[in-house]
Design a protein around this motif. Sequence first.
Motif, PDB file in Angstrom:
ATOM      1  N   ASP A 189       0.826  -1.209   0.000  1.00 27.08           N
ATOM      2  CA  ASP A 189       0.000   0.000   0.000  1.00 27.08           C
ATOM      3  C   ASP A 189       0.860   1.259   0.000  1.00 27.08           C
ATOM      4  O   ASP A 189       0.543   2.240  -0.675  1.00 27.08           O
ATOM      5  CB  ASP A 189      -0.956   0.008   1.194  1.00 27.08           C
ATOM      6  CG  ASP A 189      -2.069  -1.029   1.038  1.00 27.08           C
ATOM      7  OD1 ASP A 189      -2.338  -1.442  -0.113  1.00 27.08           O
ATOM      8  OD2 ASP A 189      -2.643  -1.443   2.050  1.00 27.08           O
TER       9      ASP A 189
ATOM     10  N   ASN B  29       0.786   3.966  -3.031  1.00 27.80           N
ATOM     11  CA  ASN B  29       0.075   5.206  -2.715  1.00 27.80           C
ATOM     12  C   ASN B  29       0.917   6.343  -2.155  1.00 27.80           C
ATOM     13  O   ASN B  29       0.390   7.429  -1.931  1.00 27.80           O
ATOM     14  CB  ASN B  29      -1.059   4.912  -1.724  1.00 27.80           C
ATOM     15  CG  ASN B  29      -2.030   3.892  -2.288  1.00 27.80           C
ATOM     16  OD1 ASN B  29      -2.528   4.057  -3.388  1.00 27.80           O
ATOM     17  ND2 ASN B  29      -2.277   2.828  -1.540  1.00 27.80           N
TER      18      ASN B  29
ATOM     19  N   ASN C 229      -1.805  -0.649  -9.186  1.00 24.87           N
ATOM     20  CA  ASN C 229      -2.840   0.337  -8.900  1.00 24.87           C
ATOM     21  C   ASN C 229      -3.798   0.496 -10.097  1.00 24.87           C
ATOM     22  O   ASN C 229      -3.599  -0.103 -11.159  1.00 24.87           O
ATOM     23  CB  ASN C 229      -2.227   1.675  -8.472  1.00 24.87           C
ATOM     24  CG  ASN C 229      -1.457   2.363  -9.581  1.00 24.87           C
ATOM     25  OD1 ASN C 229      -1.320   1.845 -10.690  1.00 24.87           O
ATOM     26  ND2 ASN C 229      -0.947   3.549  -9.283  1.00 24.87           N
TER      27      ASN C 229
END
Length: 200
Positions: free
Chosen positions: A71, A75, A105
């Motif tokens: 993650d 991000n 993503n």
Amino acid sequence: MAKDEVEAVARAFYNAQDAVRGWNREPEVLKEGFRRDARAAIEALDEHREVTASRKIKPLVVAEELGGVRDVLLNSQEVSVMSIPLFRAFRSVLQGPDFTFIAANDPYFRLVGSRELVGLPVREALPELRGQGYYELLSHVYQTRKPFVGRMMPIMFQPKPGAALEEHIIDFVYRPIEDATGQVAGLFVEGYDRTEWART
């Protein structure tokens, strides 16, 4: 320049043509023309590799399993070396020498088409890249630990099974990910699809 690399690129150029009969059925004089073009393309790519490999981009260092930091890698603006907005950047995380997808993503899926990626090696997940030189670039970065920066590079994706290949023009970085012991654990892929811009 390896003979099998030249042959793979020559076949890819040949297969991109309309109404092909099959590489093995073509006369040697025709094949030689495609091989000549392949050598020129590989030389140009090698020059590009030398220029872009000199950029001072450090490997990412990750102290835990890649799955645990996916993650953050997908991000976080802090891991980026590209000056593009995060919502436009395509990203993926590849693990091990067979480049198994750990994560990707939404912009990455928009680029390659909606398909199963996570848990698959890149050669299985994106078979249409065969002969385009991208598998070889991944291996080069993994083995040498030197990031690769590509600018305005053409790449062909098949957005759906049975669909025609679609050309995209991309800027991207292949960046090694090292674990706490300094071993290469995988690669971080980040880039931007410039196709619309390149065609205007």
